[in-house]
Write a protein that holds these residues in place. Structure first.
Motif, mmCIF file in Angstrom:
data_model
loop_
_atom_site.group_PDB
_atom_site.id
_atom_site.type_symbol
_atom_site.label_atom_id
_atom_site.label_comp_id
_atom_site.label_asym_id
_atom_site.label_seq_id
_atom_site.Cartn_x
_atom_site.Cartn_y
_atom_site.Cartn_z
ATOM 1 N N LYS A 1 0.816 -1.216 0.000
ATOM 2 C CA LYS A 1 0.000 0.000 0.000
ATOM 3 C C LYS A 1 0.851 1.267 0.000
ATOM 4 C CE LYS A 1 -3.821 -2.348 2.349
ATOM 5 N NZ LYS A 1 -4.734 -2.391 3.536
ATOM 6 N N ILE A 2 1.816 1.290 -0.919
ATOM 7 C CA ILE A 2 2.729 2.432 -1.038
ATOM 8 C C ILE A 2 2.042 3.563 -1.794
ATOM 9 C CG2 ILE A 2 4.897 3.218 -2.074
ATOM 10 C CD1 ILE A 2 5.993 0.401 -1.580
ATOM 11 N N GLU A 3 2.130 4.753 -1.258
ATOM 12 C CA GLU A 3 1.493 5.915 -1.877
ATOM 13 C C GLU A 3 2.496 6.718 -2.705
ATOM 14 O OE1 GLU A 3 -0.334 8.210 1.174
ATOM 15 O OE2 GLU A 3 -1.796 6.656 1.727
ATOM 16 N N ALA A 4 2.036 7.231 -3.828
ATOM 17 C CA ALA A 4 2.826 8.104 -4.706
ATOM 18 C C ALA A 4 4.202 7.537 -5.058
ATOM 19 C CB ALA A 4 2.969 9.488 -4.081
ATOM 20 N N PRO A 5 4.278 6.304 -5.556
ATOM 21 C CA PRO A 5 5.582 5.732 -5.936
ATOM 22 C C PRO A 5 6.129 6.370 -7.204
ATOM 23 C CG PRO A 5 3.834 4.291 -6.670
ATOM 24 C CD PRO A 5 3.162 5.389 -5.877
ATOM 25 N N ILE A 6 7.436 6.295 -7.367
ATOM 26 C CA ILE A 6 8.086 6.785 -8.582
ATOM 27 C C ILE A 6 8.757 5.605 -9.276
ATOM 28 C CG2 ILE A 6 9.973 8.179 -9.518
ATOM 29 C CD1 ILE A 6 9.418 10.207 -7.302
ATOM 30 N N LEU A 7 8.469 5.441 -10.556
ATOM 31 C CA LEU A 7 9.129 4.428 -11.370
ATOM 32 C C LEU A 7 10.188 5.127 -12.201
ATOM 33 C CD1 LEU A 7 9.395 1.577 -12.597
ATOM 34 C CD2 LEU A 7 7.630 2.238 -14.254
ATOM 35 N N TYR A 8 11.446 4.722 -12.026
ATOM 36 C CA TYR A 8 12.561 5.342 -12.745
ATOM 37 C C TYR A 8 13.135 4.308 -13.704
ATOM 38 C CZ TYR A 8 16.760 8.283 -13.314
ATOM 39 O OH TYR A 8 17.769 9.080 -13.817
ATOM 40 N N ILE A 9 12.868 4.486 -15.012
ATOM 41 C CA ILE A 9 13.283 3.525 -16.036
ATOM 42 C C ILE A 9 14.563 4.002 -16.709
ATOM 43 C CG2 ILE A 9 12.587 2.264 -18.104
ATOM 44 C CD1 ILE A 9 9.684 2.913 -17.428
ATOM 45 N N LEU A 10 15.597 3.150 -16.689
ATOM 46 C CA LEU A 10 16.863 3.464 -17.332
ATOM 47 C C LEU A 10 16.880 2.858 -18.731
ATOM 48 C CD1 LEU A 10 19.156 2.617 -14.265
ATOM 49 C CD2 LEU A 10 18.083 4.813 -14.841
ATOM 50 N N ALA A 11 17.093 3.685 -19.754
ATOM 51 C CA ALA A 11 17.074 3.294 -21.177
ATOM 52 C C ALA A 11 15.644 3.246 -21.687
ATOM 53 C CB ALA A 11 17.783 1.969 -21.411
ATOM 54 N N CYS A 12 15.525 3.287 -23.015
ATOM 55 C CA CYS A 12 14.205 3.384 -23.663
ATOM 56 C C CYS A 12 13.898 2.127 -24.468
ATOM 57 C CB CYS A 12 14.146 4.613 -24.550
ATOM 58 S SG CYS A 12 14.296 6.174 -23.647
ATOM 59 N N ARG A 13 13.633 1.024 -23.776
ATOM 60 C CA ARG A 13 13.453 -0.249 -24.473
ATOM 61 C C ARG A 13 11.998 -0.680 -24.614
ATOM 62 N NH1 ARG A 13 18.569 -1.678 -21.339
ATOM 63 N NH2 ARG A 13 17.235 -1.738 -19.505
ATOM 64 N N ILE A 14 11.098 -0.117 -23.823
ATOM 65 C CA ILE A 14 9.737 -0.667 -23.758
ATOM 66 C C ILE A 14 8.695 0.298 -24.305
ATOM 67 C CG2 ILE A 14 10.293 -2.203 -21.843
ATOM 68 C CD1 ILE A 14 8.908 -0.101 -20.000
ATOM 69 N N GLY A 15 9.068 1.045 -25.330
ATOM 70 C CA GLY A 15 8.162 2.032 -25.913
ATOM 71 C C GLY A 15 6.751 1.552 -26.212
ATOM 72 N N PRO A 16 6.581 0.396 -26.895
ATOM 73 C CA PRO A 16 5.235 -0.067 -27.243
ATOM 74 C C PRO A 16 4.348 -0.328 -26.025
ATOM 75 C CG PRO A 16 6.880 -1.190 -28.574
ATOM 76 C CD PRO A 16 7.626 -0.438 -27.511
ATOM 77 N N PHE A 17 4.967 -0.490 -24.855
ATOM 78 C CA PHE A 17 4.216 -0.794 -23.635
ATOM 79 C C PHE A 17 4.140 0.409 -22.692
ATOM 80 C CE2 PHE A 17 6.657 -4.416 -25.189
ATOM 81 C CZ PHE A 17 5.672 -5.363 -25.404
#
Length: 231
Positions: free
Chosen positions: A92-108
């Motif tokens: 039940k974590i509030e306001a999480p941040i997802l930090y993605i390194l590199a640009c591999r999953i564009g279609p998703f």
């Protein structure tokens, strides 16, 4: 407490690679105790390491990745994101941040951003330079990288650039998307005190190459077309 989930590096402790070293040093030198890092780490099916472990006070979680060739990196990122979302919901974590390194999953990316926004979170990306221009990739792969970068920039809440020129490139190339960008340099470890005279091997090296202290540039790079040392 702000929970930051880092996806895209091979994991820590770092053994090689820029992203891995970045994440290692980021967690090692954490100054804000109100930030909690969660770091995805890539492992093979025959790796029987514990599922979760602590390193540099970061919560590290292993993600099992099968040997599927060029698609491994995409699989890894998506699997790590799915595990992050499951952990966020369970705890039940509030306001999480997802930090993605590199640009591999564009279609998703559209779906990923939508899912994180539904959790009250945000998605940041760190583009890996001009990956789609690298000569080692075939033409179809380069096109995929290019389109993937475009789709990720379009959907990200923030693009973190470790180069001023990359930030300028992102702003100009994707101007129509009005990307929110910021520049944060990698940084470096520097000794507080250093006397050349105490390093006899360095003194001899400078003498042998007719160099003077603080009067030359040292350039370090891989011998690949994209890191042309002469240029």
């Amino acid at each position: 407490m702000v929970d930051v989930f880092i996806v895209g590096s091979k994991g820590i402790p770092a053994q090689y690679g820029g992203y891995e070293t970045f994440v290692d040093k980021l967690t090692e030198n954490r100054c804000n105790m109100d930030i909690k890092y969660h770091v995805a780490c890539k492992v093979r099916r025959d790796d029987h390491s514990v599922k979760r472990f602590s390193y540099n006070h970061a919560d590290c979680f292993n993600v099992t990745v099968p040997k599927i060739g060029a698609a491994e990196a995409i699989y890894y990122d998506l699997a790590a994101i799915n595990e992050s979302i499951a952990y966020i919901k369970k705890n039940k974590i509030e306001a999480p941040i997802l930090y993605i390194l590199a640009c591999r999953i564009g279609p998703f990316m559209s779906l990923v951003t939508k899912r994180f926004h539904s959790l009250g979170g945000k998605v940041y990306i760190n583009p890996d330079g001009h990956e789609w221009k690298r000569a080692k990739w075939s033409a179809p792969v380069r096109e995929y990288w290019k389109q993937s970068e475009r789709m990720m920039v379009k959907r990200a809440d923030l693009i973190v650039c470790d180069s001023k020129n990359i930030e300028l490139y992102i702003r100009n190339t994707y101007r129509s998307y009005r990307p929110q960008t910021t520049f944060i340099a990698y940084g470096a470890d520097l000794p507080r005190t250093f006397k050349t005279s105490d390093k006899t091997d360095l003194v001899e090296w400078l003498k042998d190459h007719n160099l003077k202290e603080r009067d030359f540039y040292l350039v370090v790079g891989r011998f690949v077309p994209e890191n042309n040392l002469k240029t």
